[in-house]
Design a protein around this motif. Structure first.
Motif, PDB file in Angstrom:
ATOM      1  N   ASP A  34       0.808  -1.756  -0.437  1.00 28.53           N
ATOM      2  CA  ASP A  34       0.360  -0.090   0.134  1.00 28.53           C
ATOM      3  C   ASP A  34       0.816   1.333   0.153  1.00 28.53           C
ATOM      4  O   ASP A  34       0.339   2.264  -0.720  1.00 28.53           O
ATOM      5  N   CYS A  79       1.675  -6.877   2.848  1.00 32.27           N
ATOM      6  CA  CYS A  79       0.896  -7.180   1.903  1.00 32.27           C
ATOM      7  C   CYS A  79      -0.593  -6.350   2.051  1.00 32.27           C
ATOM      8  O   CYS A  79      -1.416  -6.733   2.707  1.00 32.27           O
ATOM      9  N   GLY A  82      -6.169  -7.306  -0.402  1.00 34.91           N
ATOM     10  CA  GLY A  82      -6.916  -8.014  -1.464  1.00 34.91           C
ATOM     11  C   GLY A  82      -5.261  -8.488  -1.814  1.00 34.91           C
ATOM     12  O   GLY A  82      -5.621  -8.728  -3.793  1.00 34.91           O
TER      13      GLY A  82
HETATM   14  C1  S3P Z   1      -7.663  -4.119   1.042  1.00 32.63           C
HETATM   15  C2  S3P Z   1      -6.716  -4.027   1.826  1.00 32.63           C
HETATM   16  C3  S3P Z   1      -5.522  -2.483   2.139  1.00 32.63           C
HETATM   17  C4  S3P Z   1      -5.601  -2.012   1.291  1.00 32.63           C
HETATM   18  C5  S3P Z   1      -7.356  -1.607  -0.020  1.00 32.63           C
HETATM   19  C6  S3P Z   1      -7.993  -2.462  -0.111  1.00 32.63           C
HETATM   20  C7  S3P Z   1      -8.607  -5.021   0.271  1.00 32.63           C
HETATM   21  O1  S3P Z   1      -4.936  -3.351   2.824  1.00 32.63           O
HETATM   22  O2  S3P Z   1      -4.984  -2.926   0.421  1.00 32.63           O
HETATM   23  O3  S3P Z   1      -7.727  -0.579   1.020  1.00 32.63           O
HETATM   24  O4  S3P Z   1      -8.963  -5.296  -0.879  1.00 32.63           O
HETATM   25  O5  S3P Z   1      -8.753  -6.171   1.616  1.00 32.63           O
HETATM   26  P1  S3P Z   1      -5.004  -3.756   4.332  1.00 32.63           P
HETATM   27  O6  S3P Z   1      -5.025  -5.060   4.227  1.00 32.63           O
HETATM   28  O7  S3P Z   1      -3.440  -2.766   4.852  1.00 32.63           O
HETATM   29  O8  S3P Z   1      -5.514  -2.828   4.853  1.00 32.63           O
END
Ligand code: S3P
Length: 171
Positions: A34, A79, A82
């Motif tokens: 992220d 990560c 997603g």
């Molecule tokens: C997401 C998780 C987030 C970030 C985005 C989408 C997801 O990261 O990549 O908001 O799809 O689960 P974190 O797991 O660090 O919160």
């Protein structure tokens, strides 16, 4: 450590916290997908979702995954929740899934000191029902790409990082 380690799992399970503790204990660097995306785009995640939508964000994750595979070695990579969907995840390094029940995750997030900002920065955690459905949908998928599954509930940080270190052969 030659290979990378990737920490995957649901939003709020503690990937970043574990990554930082691991990096400190074993003297390696850790990066976060992220953070890489935010710095490349010069925008925060919620803004990227708001302006360009989720598909655009997923494409950024896939670009990041290609770059990681080509350019990064010996690093701990935490990560986004997603990120497991990228098509080359297992080529980047060893994948470690941090697993915990949804209620435990929600409790961890909502009782944190900075709970409000922890929730606000996660567009897919705005609606509790939807977040829970997403959790259910993803659980199997996380397990499918994982080389190691670590149950983090009822374990302290030290135990968790030891378990990961043992698996990847760090002493
Ligand atoms: C997401 C998780 C987030 C970030 C985005 C989408 C997801 O990261 O990549 O908001 O799809 O689960 P974190 O797991 O660090 O919160």
């Amino acid at each position: 450590m030659k290979e990378n380690i990737l920490l995957i799992g649901f939003m709020g399970v503690g990937k970043g916290t574990i990554a930082r503790a691991f990096a400190r204990e074993y003297g390696i660097y850790n990066i976060d997908t992220d953070d890489l995306i935010e710095s490349k785009e010069n925008r925060r995640i919620p803004k990227i979702f708001e302006k360009f939508g989720e598909d655009y964000f997923r494409a950024l994750e896939q670009d990041t995954a290609k770059w990681l595979e080509k350019s990064v070695k010996g690093t701990l990579i935490s990560c986004g929740g997603g990120f497991y969907k990228v098509d080359n995840i297992n080529k980047i390094g060893k994948v470690v899934y941090l697993d915990a029940p949804f209620e435990w995750i929600y409790n961890r997030l909502s009782t944190a000191k900075n709970a409000e900002s922890k929730l606000a920065k996660r567009p897919l955690f705005q609606d509790l029902k939807k977040a829970k459905a997403l959790y259910k949908e993803r659980k199997k998928a996380y397990k499918k790409v994982a080389d190691l599954i670590v149950d983090v509930k009822d374990k302290d940080e030290k135990q968790i990082i030891k378990e990961i270190a043992k698996f990847v052969g760090i002493k």
